[in-house]
Design a protein around this motif. Structure first.
Motif, PDB file in Angstrom:
ATOM      1  N   VAL A  20      -1.620  -3.813 -10.111  1.00 59.17           N
ATOM      2  CA  VAL A  20      -1.668  -2.506  -9.437  1.00 59.17           C
ATOM      3  C   VAL A  20      -3.094  -1.970  -9.476  1.00 59.17           C
ATOM      4  CG1 VAL A  20      -0.930  -0.090  -9.520  1.00 59.17           C
ATOM      5  CG2 VAL A  20       0.741  -1.902  -9.912  1.00 59.17           C
ATOM      6  N   ALA A  21      -3.565  -1.491  -8.335  1.00 60.13           N
ATOM      7  CA  ALA A  21      -4.844  -0.774  -8.257  1.00 60.13           C
ATOM      8  C   ALA A  21      -4.552   0.681  -7.925  1.00 60.13           C
ATOM      9  CB  ALA A  21      -5.742  -1.393  -7.192  1.00 60.13           C
ATOM     10  N   ILE A  73      -8.400  -5.608  -3.646  1.00 63.79           N
ATOM     11  CA  ILE A  73      -8.051  -6.974  -3.255  1.00 63.79           C
ATOM     12  C   ILE A  73      -8.798  -7.995  -4.114  1.00 63.79           C
ATOM     13  CG2 ILE A  73      -8.232  -8.665  -1.367  1.00 63.79           C
ATOM     14  CD1 ILE A  73      -7.622  -6.326   0.565  1.00 63.79           C
ATOM     15  N   GLN A  74     -10.056  -7.703  -4.434  1.00 64.91           N
ATOM     16  CA  GLN A  74     -10.791  -8.592  -5.333  1.00 64.91           C
ATOM     17  C   GLN A  74     -10.106  -8.696  -6.697  1.00 64.91           C
ATOM     18  OE1 GLN A  74     -15.052  -8.349  -5.801  1.00 64.91           O
ATOM     19  NE2 GLN A  74     -15.355  -7.708  -3.673  1.00 64.91           N
ATOM     20  N   PHE A  75      -9.593  -7.567  -7.164  1.00 67.58           N
ATOM     21  CA  PHE A  75      -8.852  -7.552  -8.432  1.00 67.58           C
ATOM     22  C   PHE A  75      -7.584  -8.398  -8.331  1.00 67.58           C
ATOM     23  CE2 PHE A  75      -5.430  -5.253 -10.832  1.00 67.58           C
ATOM     24  CZ  PHE A  75      -5.805  -5.643 -12.104  1.00 67.58           C
ATOM     25  N   PHE A  76      -6.894  -8.283  -7.210  1.00 67.92           N
ATOM     26  CA  PHE A  76      -5.646  -9.040  -7.032  1.00 67.92           C
ATOM     27  C   PHE A  76      -5.904 -10.549  -6.967  1.00 67.92           C
ATOM     28  CE2 PHE A  76      -4.086  -5.134  -4.472  1.00 67.92           C
ATOM     29  CZ  PHE A  76      -3.761  -4.471  -5.644  1.00 67.92           C
ATOM     30  N   THR A  77      -6.976 -10.935  -6.356  1.00 70.73           N
ATOM     31  CA  THR A  77      -7.241 -12.363  -6.124  1.00 70.73           C
ATOM     32  C   THR A  77      -7.975 -13.031  -7.283  1.00 70.73           C
ATOM     33  OG1 THR A  77      -9.278 -11.793  -4.904  1.00 70.73           O
ATOM     34  CG2 THR A  77      -7.257 -12.100  -3.615  1.00 70.73           C
ATOM     35  N   TRP A 131      -0.266  -4.343  -5.613  1.00 65.12           N
ATOM     36  CA  TRP A 131       0.103  -3.045  -5.046  1.00 65.12           C
ATOM     37  C   TRP A 131      -1.045  -2.057  -5.213  1.00 65.12           C
ATOM     38  CZ3 TRP A 131       4.719  -1.705  -2.638  1.00 65.12           C
ATOM     39  CH2 TRP A 131       5.714  -2.692  -2.654  1.00 65.12           C
ATOM     40  N   ILE A 132      -1.293  -1.289  -4.161  1.00 66.03           N
ATOM     41  CA  ILE A 132      -2.316  -0.240  -4.184  1.00 66.03           C
ATOM     42  C   ILE A 132      -1.604   1.110  -4.171  1.00 66.03           C
ATOM     43  CG2 ILE A 132      -4.240   0.819  -2.931  1.00 66.03           C
ATOM     44  CD1 ILE A 132      -4.652  -2.071  -1.696  1.00 66.03           C
ATOM     45  N   TYR A 147       0.855  -1.191   0.000  1.00 67.25           N
ATOM     46  CA  TYR A 147       0.000   0.000   0.000  1.00 67.25           C
ATOM     47  C   TYR A 147       0.891   1.240   0.000  1.00 67.25           C
ATOM     48  CZ  TYR A 147      -3.206   3.645   1.644  1.00 67.25           C
ATOM     49  OH  TYR A 147      -3.934   4.808   1.774  1.00 67.25           O
ATOM     50  N   ILE A 148       0.673   2.100  -1.001  1.00 65.99           N
ATOM     51  CA  ILE A 148       1.446   3.341  -1.113  1.00 65.99           C
ATOM     52  C   ILE A 148       0.476   4.517  -1.141  1.00 65.99           C
ATOM     53  CG2 ILE A 148       3.092   4.660  -2.490  1.00 65.99           C
ATOM     54  CD1 ILE A 148       3.872   1.930  -3.810  1.00 65.99           C
TER      55      ILE A 148
END
Length: 342
Positions: free
Chosen positions: A243-244, A336-340, A172-173, A133-134
């Motif tokens: 990346v989101a 997180i839904q996008f990552f998973t 990564w956000i 998270y950034i």
């Protein structure tokens, strides 16, 4: 006799100095606005759309009633509104003169407002032991030299690189919800590992033709300058990682450039609300009396030369922020839904 002549000399010198002050006071407004109009006629993005002779006559007519130079600066707002220069302003003695940004604060959540009022700073951390998270807020400064940008960007980059090298992360956000602008170079340099060696953004002219591209090359932020900004990279790039990018209604100016840098990148999604819409490139013009003017000279575009008046999210999320518990933040949950997702 010599003493008397000396007194006469001092007397006339004092008169002359006072006369100079009066003349300076009378002429300062004209000197300032002459330079202001010259800059607009030469460099403003929409310079060909206006009758500058007519605008100048109207402005100087309005200035006849001003008492002094400082009070004359209220006319800057009038002029800039006439020419649609809503991303420009005059900065003088710590104050800004120009169009006001109309923000509907009721469109922001209570959690967002609390965080915004606290003036958030850069953050880089791990969420749920899986996700980077950034938080990238606005970054503003006056010294644009390569070494100063490096001094600002390197420690930010190092925090991201440390997370990269000490954790195996699933995504990564990049949170730009508070990024109201400033200088994009340290923002993008800090995010170098996620962007990689590629064109990250560019500038279009009034006809939407590409005039300049900014690219990364091994940590160097190349805008065609003799001494480009840079960071010293470490470890492997993460330019293929998921990346989101989180955006809000107050993501603006250089914050929007930072978001644009991720447009066209694979494995990337935009979440939140449409940005403010200050997607023009500015140069800083030096004006008389130590005043400065960020002036719009082009349109911002992504790596593929595409211009966006506002950046529209792929997934809309409104007023569901939670900065006390980020895992309960709807924007983060969508990321997180996008990552998973397989």
């Amino acid at each position: 006799m010599n003493k008397f002549l000396g007194l006469i000399g001092v007397f006339f010198l004092a008169i002359n100095i006072n006369a100079q002050k009066i003349k300076t006071s009378q002429d300062s407004t004209k000197v300032f606005y002459d330079k202001l109009f010259k800059s607009l006629e030469v460099a403003y993005l929409h310079k060909k759309d206006f009758d500058w002779k007519k605008l100048k006559a109207e402005t100087f007519k309005n200035l006849e009633t001003t008492k002094d130079f400082k009070s004359s600066l209220k006319e800057v707002k009038v002029l800039f509104e006439k020419i649609g220069a809503d991303h420009s302003k005059v900065m003088y003695q710590g104050k800004n003169y120009g169009p006001t940004v109309d923000v509907s604060w009721e469109n922001f959540s209570d959690s967002w407002m609390r965080k915004f009022k606290a003036k958030p700073e850069f953050e880089a951390k791990i969420l749920d032991e899986k996700y980077g998270y950034i938080l990238m807020p606005n970054i503003s400064f006056d010294d644009f030299s390569s070494e100063n940008v490096h001094k600002i960007a390197q420690p930010l980059y190092d925090k991201v690189a440390e997370l990269k090298m000490s954790n195996k992360l699933e995504g990564w956000i990049v949170d730009l919800r508070f990024n109201t602008g400033g200088n994009s170079s340290p923002m993008l340099l800090a995010l170098y590992d996620l962007l990689g060696d590629t064109v990250v953004w560019g500038t279009l002219d009034a006809n939407k033709k590409l005039t300049n591209s900014t690219k990364f090359n091994k940590g160097v932020y190349d805008q065609g300058e003799k001494k480009p900004s840079y960071i010293k990279p470490s470890g492997e790039l993460m330019d293929k990682s998921k990346v989101a990018v989180l955006i809000s209604g107050l993501t603006a100016s250089s914050g929007e450039v930072t978001a644009l840098a991720f447009k066209g990148r694979l494995n990337t999604i935009f979440i939140g609300e449409k940005t403010l819409g200050k997607t023009t490139s500015n140069m800083v013009v030096t004006l008389p009396f130590d005043a400065r003017m960020p002036l719009s000279i082009g349109y911002d575009c992504d790596r593929n030369g595409i211009y966006y008046q506002q950046i529209i999210p792929d997934i809309f999320v409104s007023k569901q922020d939670n900065f006390d518990d980020l895992l309960q933040d709807k924007n983060i949950q969508e990321a997180i839904q996008f990552f998973t997702k397989k």
